[in-house]
Structures are given as C-alpha cells and as structure tokens.
Scaffold this active site. Structure first.
Site, PDB file in Angstrom:
ATOM      1  N   TYR A   1       0.934  -1.295   0.038  1.00  0.00           N
ATOM      2  CA  TYR A   1       0.011   0.000  -0.064  1.00  0.00           C
ATOM      3  C   TYR A   1       0.968   1.258  -0.004  1.00  0.00           C
ATOM      4  O   TYR A   1       0.277   2.362  -0.135  1.00  0.00           O
ATOM      5  CB  TYR A   1      -1.061  -0.011   1.168  1.00  0.00           C
ATOM      6  CG  TYR A   1      -2.083  -1.000   1.191  1.00  0.00           C
ATOM      7  CD1 TYR A   1      -2.186  -1.825   0.078  1.00  0.00           C
ATOM      8  CD2 TYR A   1      -3.010  -1.251   2.273  1.00  0.00           C
ATOM      9  CE1 TYR A   1      -3.199  -2.888  -0.020  1.00  0.00           C
ATOM     10  CE2 TYR A   1      -3.918  -2.150   2.114  1.00  0.00           C
ATOM     11  CZ  TYR A   1      -4.026  -3.137   1.010  1.00  0.00           C
ATOM     12  OH  TYR A   1      -4.797  -4.012   0.980  1.00  0.00           O
TER      13      TYR A   1
ATOM     14  N   ASP B   1      -5.145  -6.936   5.876  1.00  0.00           N
ATOM     15  CA  ASP B   1      -6.325  -6.158   5.624  1.00  0.00           C
ATOM     16  C   ASP B   1      -7.526  -7.157   5.275  1.00  0.00           C
ATOM     17  O   ASP B   1      -8.663  -7.166   5.643  1.00  0.00           O
ATOM     18  CB  ASP B   1      -6.074  -5.396   4.155  1.00  0.00           C
ATOM     19  CG  ASP B   1      -7.161  -4.571   3.876  1.00  0.00           C
ATOM     20  OD1 ASP B   1      -8.131  -4.274   4.855  1.00  0.00           O
ATOM     21  OD2 ASP B   1      -7.093  -3.767   2.791  1.00  0.00           O
TER      22      ASP B   1
END
Ligand code: NAD
Length: 363
Positions: A143, A248
């Site tokens: 990310y 996540d």
C-alpha cells in the site's frame, strides 16, 4: 488518584452517540478501579471540514499527541462525498494514523457466548468458543510501495510493489510475540514465502526474533491456507501476525466470525506512550452509519469494547478491561440493540445499552 488524558474524536453520524456511551463506561470502570480520565475533545472528519475547512486540523494532531491515547467514533457521510480526495473525511483518518506513527492494527475476532447464534460459523466448528487476534502491519508493504502505469510489451500496464525492511518486520513481529505472551502463547505468522521474496525476509526475521520469546509457540502459514483455515478450523489460531495487504483481507474475514459489525473493536498502536504501554488509537471497525444517526438505536458495544482495548494495551489496566468485557457479556444475555436483537431479548437503544454495561460493572 491517577488521571489518564484521553483525546476524543467523536466524528460524524453515530460517532458522538456511541463515544458518549464509551465515556460513560470508562468513567464507571475508573471509579471502580481507582483512576480517572480527563477528556480533550477534538475534530476530525466531516465535522472538522464543516468547522475548519479541512478534515484533520493541526490542533487535533497536537491534542492527540499530547494524550495518553486516542478514542475515535467514526467519520464520513454523504454530505462530504463529493469533495476532492484530500478534503474528504477519510483523508483525516489516514492523516491521523500517519501523524501518530500507528504501525500495528489489532483486530480481535471473538465470539461473545450469548451471540453464538449470530456467527456465520457452524456451532460444531465454534466448539468451546473463538478468540483470535489479528495483528496487521499498517504503514508498509504494497500500500506504500512504488506504483505506477507503464507500457509492457507495447500494451498499457500497471505495477504496485510489495517491500519491507527488517526493522519494519521486527517491530510488528514484536507486537505479535508480546500479545501471544499475554494470551495463550501461540503466534502464527502469515506470509507467502513460497512465492514472494519480501515474505522470505519476513519469515527469516520472525524466526530470528522467536529466540527472544522462548515461551511463544511460533508457526508459519501461507496466506491462502490461512484464509481457508480461518473458516475450516478457526479454533487453532490465537494471535496472527501478518503484512498490510494480507492483514487487510484476513482481519475482515476473521472479524465476521463474531457475526455483527456493531460488536467489533480495534486498536492501532504506535510506540510507547508516556505510561509505558503502546500509544494507540482505538475505534470501532464500523463506519458512521448515517442511515441510523440521531435515532438513538446504534449499538455502542464496539466502541465500549474499544475502550476496553485502550485500558489493556495502552494504559496497562487489564483488570478494568476484563471487567468491561465481562459486563458486556452479562448485558448481552438480557438486552440487545436492534442490530443484534433476537426473540426473547429486551430491545434497547444506544444510551440504555451504555447504562446497562455501566451498571453491570458494579456487579
Ligand atoms: P457503516 O459501517 O457506517 O454502515 C454499514 C451498515 O451497518 C449500516 O446499515 C449501518 O446502519 C450498520 N451499522 C454500522 N455500525 C453500526 C452500529 N454501531 N450499530 C448498528 N448498526 C450499525 O458503513 P457504510 O454505510 O459503508 O459507510 C458510512 C460512512 O462511514 C461512509 O461515509 C464511510 O466512508 C464511513 N466509514 C468510516 C469508517 C471509519 O470512520 N473508520 C469506517 C468505515 C466507513
């Protein structure tokens, strides 16, 4: 009497309603265990945009940094959905996590006994009960790695980069080992070391650290197998530690074990606070629920349980945290907010649920 300083961001939608109930419970548990709280309110999200023009005012960052910990409701709503990305409420959320250096996200996936029936997992698989803690690395990995668009072989393409340094892996692994020490002593590190070089470094680093934690039984699992095992045999897990991307996905999967979004707490931890525990921001995992805001029906338990995590992981008050969790269990055996209501239980609103948990703390 010791007084803890809490920065409080109530946020938007149901945020103010649910945070008020958490504060009610924190004050009651403090009175029982001999400490108090001083609350410093600050704006973040849509309410901050309305008041100051930006989702994360500097003043909010200053107040949060000065506190022992931060309590957050939720932010967002349709009113602000058409603003450019950097001015939307979610930008405030990402901004405060970065400003506070919060690199570890803790998501408990636990079944409260009275809510067994709400879990999508079969009773025989739940067995004695489930209590898993997913620890997700929050500030590194794909990310945050290099990304872009480029031509590949004459056709348009795109790339994202998964990359970790040894210090980044060490600090998140230490959070996992420490939690495992405080719980049942089992840590499962999840990676994709059969394919990814960054995962091989992850595994080497975790294995090296394991020597410092002889009381912890460390295992490794590939992420694809872990996704399957969480549904097939979730009872085998205690603490799971993993990267940003894998965490996540796995934390969402694991959290659904409890069956209700209104019950799920979370913590985002950084380095040591003034009190010696990890500095942290505590919030329910759900959003601002604009569809029910202002109606007094939101379930405040995820926020109240976030308060329990705050006591355990930042303030070092585990007995008070246990007391809140036990009180929630007791109340759930009688009362339910509409989102978790079932035949045979008393239906109650947000404030009545907070009152009931506070009252159960005296029992
Ligand atoms: P949401 O989590 O707010 O709501 C999803 C559904 O769950 C809704 O039907 C809502 O009524 C219900 N719900 C959520 N919390 C509840 C509670 N405590 N008690 C009872 N029911 C509850 O997700 P959404 O509708 O996708 O998003 C609404 C807004 O929240 C959006 O602006 C979104 O960006 C924002 N959001 C914020 C956060 C955050 O602050 N961390 C997280 C997710 C979404």
């Amino acid at each position: 009497m010791k007084t803890y300083q809490l920065a409080v961001m109530k946020g938007d939608g149901i945020g103010p309603e649910i945070v008020d109930e958490c504060i009610k419970v924190l004050d009651r548990v403090g009175a029982r265990f001999g400490f108090g709280f001083a609350y410093q309110s600050c704006l973040m999200g849509g309410c901050a945009i309305d008041a100051t023009g930006v989702p994360l005012p500097d003043e909010t960052v200053r107040i949060c940094k000065a506190g022992d910990a931060v309590l957050l409701g939720a932010v967002g709503g349709v009113k602000w959905d058409t603003l450019p990305g950097h001015l939307r409420p979610e930008a405030g959320l990402l901004g405060i996590r970065a400003a506070l250096g919060l690199y570890a996200n803790l998501r408990p996936a636990k079944i409260f006994e009275p809510l067994r029936g709400a879990s999508p997992i079969r009773e025989d698989i739940i067995g004695e009960g489930l209590d898993i803690m997913v620890v997700r690395e929050l500030t590194g990995g794909i990310y945050f790695g290099a990304r872009g668009r480029r031509e590949e072989g004459g056709v348009p393409g795109a790339y994202d980069t998964e990359s970790y340094t040894v210090p980044e892996i060490e600090r998140i692994a230490r959070v996992g080992f420490t939690l495992a020490q405080q719980r049942s002593g089992r840590l499962c590190s999840v990676d994709k070391a059969n394919v990814l070089e960054s995962s091989r470094l992850w595994r080497e680093t975790v294995n090296r650290l394991a020597r410092e934690y002889p009381g912890v039984a460390l295992s490794h699992m590939y992420v694809d197998n872990c996704a399957m095992q969480l549904v097939r045999n979730p009872g085998q897990f205690d603490v799971i530690v993993t990267s940003n991307l894998f965490g996540d996905i796995l934390s969402d999967e694991a959290s659904m074990i409890s069956g209700s979004i209104g019950m799920l707490a979370s913590a985002s931890l950084g380095d040591s606070s003034n009190g010696g525990g990890s500095f942290g921001l505590y919030e329910p995992i759900h959003g601002s629920a604009p569809d029910i805001a202002g109606q007094g029906v939101a379930n405040p338990l995820a926020t109240i349980l976030s308060g329990a995590m705050l006591l355990r992981y930042t303030l070092g008050e585990p007995a008070a945290a246990d007391a809140i969790e036990a009180a929630v269990n007791r109340v759930l055996a009688e009362k339910r907010t509409p989102d978790i209501w079932q035949q045979g239980y008393e239906k109650c609103g947000t404030a009545a649920m907070g009152d009931a948990v506070a009252a159960a703390l005296n029992g």
